[in-house]
Design a protein around this motif. Structure first.
Motif, PDB file in Angstrom:
ATOM      1  N   ALA A  55       4.373   0.306   6.971  1.00 28.76           N
ATOM      2  CA  ALA A  55       4.975  -0.312   5.794  1.00 28.76           C
ATOM      3  C   ALA A  55       6.192   0.494   5.357  1.00 28.76           C
ATOM      4  N   GLU A  63       6.657   0.408  -0.397  1.00 29.71           N
ATOM      5  CA  GLU A  63       5.467  -0.410  -0.530  1.00 29.71           C
ATOM      6  C   GLU A  63       4.182   0.425  -0.557  1.00 29.71           C
ATOM      7  N   VAL A  64       4.301   1.726  -0.278  1.00 28.87           N
ATOM      8  CA  VAL A  64       3.121   2.590  -0.219  1.00 28.87           C
ATOM      9  C   VAL A  64       2.626   2.899  -1.630  1.00 28.87           C
ATOM     10  N   VAL A  92       8.536   7.117  -2.062  1.00 31.62           N
ATOM     11  CA  VAL A  92       7.195   6.579  -2.319  1.00 31.62           C
ATOM     12  C   VAL A  92       7.024   6.537  -3.838  1.00 31.62           C
ATOM     13  N   TYR A 114      -8.269   4.932   2.863  1.00 30.74           N
ATOM     14  CA  TYR A 114      -7.580   3.664   2.631  1.00 30.74           C
ATOM     15  C   TYR A 114      -8.469   2.502   3.065  1.00 30.74           C
ATOM     16  N   GLN A 133      -4.791  -1.787   4.026  1.00 32.74           N
ATOM     17  CA  GLN A 133      -3.766  -0.801   3.683  1.00 32.74           C
ATOM     18  C   GLN A 133      -3.372   0.065   4.887  1.00 32.74           C
ATOM     19  N   GLN A 143       0.286   0.879   5.296  1.00 31.86           N
ATOM     20  CA  GLN A 143       0.737   1.875   4.321  1.00 31.86           C
ATOM     21  C   GLN A 143       0.263   3.279   4.716  1.00 31.86           C
ATOM     22  N   ARG A 148       2.413   4.801   7.442  1.00 33.65           N
ATOM     23  CA  ARG A 148       3.701   5.290   6.934  1.00 33.65           C
ATOM     24  C   ARG A 148       3.517   6.648   6.244  1.00 33.65           C
TER      25      ARG A 148
END
Length: 593
Positions: free
Chosen positions: A466, A470-471, A498, A518, A522, A525, A528
């Motif tokens: 991602a 967007e994280v 971030v 997570y 996710q 994310q 990343r």
């Protein structure tokens, strides 16, 4: 020997004293038809037994004293006179002990024992010993205990290794001229300095280990050392600054506990135990195991160490093995660092031999190793029995030599010297090496036993990532220095974009390593963020998301004790050795040049 006709001691093979019990799969001491007695030397009799007449107790069982005497061989004369109990002759330390007399029988078949093999690494000039005490004979255990010499740790250790934690053993070899035949080695007046020092770190999960050599000519600080004197009193030996590391032992009456304190101050790692050996350790251990194979990249003829060998693979033991590990002028640049490399090559060869079936399935070699190892060692007061040594050996024996890494403290020439004779720690790479050991990070890539598990871990890092914007992540402090969570938050927001991140305070429990939890949706994310932080696949924990202060689903980044600072890549994956640090593994044959 009894003049009335027992067999000659030098005709007895130690292996003939053991038989394979088909019920247990273990080798056990042979018992004569007349009495349940041991075929190995026993401890001194207690005063109570000496004065107590014919009967006594061994191992909690009542026995007749005359039955303890060994039975005469078939066809020989009668045993000693009734009522006389002939104690075994006392053995002086350092004098080889004759094998006990006994009848020659059928050699046990060479089949792999199902019993546990007790593995023990010993230290010193060249450490690492494999010990297996087969059968658990009480008298033999007591005999081995009598071989061990221990000195106080003076509170410098952790209190001893633990089975459920990482293990750190300090292995020290001295240059003191002790023992017969060592007059030509070392300095004539040496008090026994730390000539060879290795910090052996074994991981908590026992999958890997690191043997870190510390150069004897490394300039460092030696702290004040509370030291137990020979009369039992305590004395604080004042510390010194900017001196050679090897003076941490012997100089001014310093004991191994002071070397332990010096290592703690240098590396930040507190050893659990120490083991010390002198020149005789190399000679006796290599002889007991039947010699080791080493490789030379060139012919060596060194008059200083008395080593003369041809290029190629060579089989060495005894005096030749000692000369090999003490050679320095004929290899590399002719200094102590070159000799360290040679010693590491030797230790790798010794480990391969100790782990081989040729050694593990030979009762006679195991007995010789147990004798040689316990006589060669001086250990700390937390490791002063064969039972403790066996327990340590069982833990160390779980290690695969492929994952035993030899390396050296990164150093540079001492800038204060015009003529380069000493070294100082490399300020860039040395702290990284010390941190890897403190944080239980392997120097080699440890292969998972289950391929499916390894593939699943690696897959966590593969796939789309991602965008940083967007994280969404909350950061918790789970063992890092105070303020780390806020510092990392500011770094992620200001330097990596971030922005959907927040500080969630302290974690419920401390962690050794940083983790990222997570939910399945996710994963992009997580990949990343792992890329930004330098997280390994094993640090990524698929699970559930939590809600942040705005009620939105978010990942949880928990900073562990391995966190080195905001913006610093964690590089927590196995095999991530700092740039410029030399290393080798025990499974590979390296040729000395």
């Amino acid at each position: 020997m009894d003049a009335q006709g027992r067999g000659r001691a030098d005709d007895i093979d130690p292996a003939d004293q053991w038989v394979l019990n088909p019920n247990t799969g273990e080798y056990e001491l042979r018992l004569t038809p007349s009495a349940p007695q041991s075929a190995v030397p026993g401890p001194r009799r207690s005063p109570a037994r000496e004065a107590g007449g014919a009967d006594g107790v061994i191992g909690g069982r009542a026995v007749n004293r005359t039955a303890v005497n060994r039975t005469a061989a078939p066809g020989r004369a009668a045993p000693a006179a009734p009522g006389r109990d002939v104690p075994p002759p006392r053995r002086r330390r350092g004098v080889p002990e004759e094998p006990p007399p006994g009848r020659r029988g059928r050699r046990p078949a060479k089949k792999k024992s199902k019993g546990k093999k007790a593995l023990l690494w010993t230290g010193g000039t060249m450490a690492f010993l494999l010990v297996a005490v087969a059968g658990g004979a009480y008298l033999y255990i007591e005999h081995l205990n009598g071989n061990i010499t221990s000195v106080a740790d003076d509170g410098a250790s952790t209190g001893g290794f633990q089975k459920d934690k990482a293990i750190n053993i300090l292995l020290i070899g001295t240059d003191k001229r002790t023992g017969s035949g060592n007059e030509g080695y070392g300095d004539a007046g040496s008090v026994g300095h730390a000539d060879t020092t290795i910090l052996l770190h074994v991981s908590k999960d026992r999958t890997n280990a690191t043997a870190l050599s510390i150069p004897r000519d490394l300039i460092t600080d030696i702290p004040d050392c509370p030291t137990t004197q020979e009369d039992g009193t305590q004395k604080v030996i004042p510390g010194t600054q900017d001196v050679r590391f090897n003076t941490s032992l012997g100089q001014d009456g310093r004991t191994p506990s002071c070397t332990m304190r010096t290592v703690t101050e240098l590396t930040g790692v507190t050893p659990d135990n120490f083991m010390v050996a002198d020149f005789n350790a190399v000679k006796t251990l290599t002889t007991a195991v039947g010699g080791v194979d080493v490789c030379l990249g060139k012919d060596i003829d060194d008059p200083d160490s008395h080593l003369k060998l041809k290029k190629g693979m060579q089989h060495i033991s005894g005096e030749t093995a000692l000369a090999f590990v003490r050679t320095r002028h004929a290899v590399g640049f002719g200094g102590d660092l070159s000799r360290i490399t040679l010693q590491q090559n030797f230790l790798s060869a010794l480990m391969r031999k100790l782990k081989s079936n040729d050694t593990l399935t030979s009762p006679s070699k195991m007995i010789k190793l147990a004798e040689a190892g316990t006589k060669a060692l001086t250990v700390d007061s937390q490791l002063d029995s064969i039972t403790k040594l066996k327990d340590l050996g069982m833990e160390l024996g779980k290690l695969n030599v492929k994952n035993l890494t030899f390396t050296t403290v990164p150093v540079i020439d001492n800038p204060a010297e015009k003529v380069k004779a000493t070294v100082v720690v490399n300020p860039t790479s040395a702290p990284q090496v010390f941190d890897m050991i403190k944080n239980d990070v392997s120097f080699t890539e440890v292969k998972a036993e289950k391929k499916k598990e390894a593939a699943a871990v690696a897959a966590r890092l593969k796939g789309t990532k991602a965008d940083a914007s967007e994280v969404r992540v909350q950061i918790m402090n789970g063992g890092a220095e105070a303020g780390s969570a806020q510092a990392e938050l500011e770094y992620l927001q200001n330097s990596e974009g971030v922005l959907k991140s927040e500080n969630a305070g302290n974690a419920p429990a401390e962690l050794a390593k940083t983790t990222l939890e997570y939910a399945p949706d996710q994963a992009d994310q997580a990949r990343r963020l792992a890329d930004i932080l330098g997280l390994s696949g094993s640090a990524m924990k698929p699970g559930e998301s939590v809600t942040n202060s705005q009620g939105l689903p978010t990942m949880t980044l928990t900073l562990g004790k391995d966190f080195k600072g905001a913006g610093v890549k964690l590089n927590s994956s196995s095999g991530a050795t700092p740039e410029g640090v030399q290393k080798s593994t025990a499974d590979k044959v390296e040729c000395a040049k």
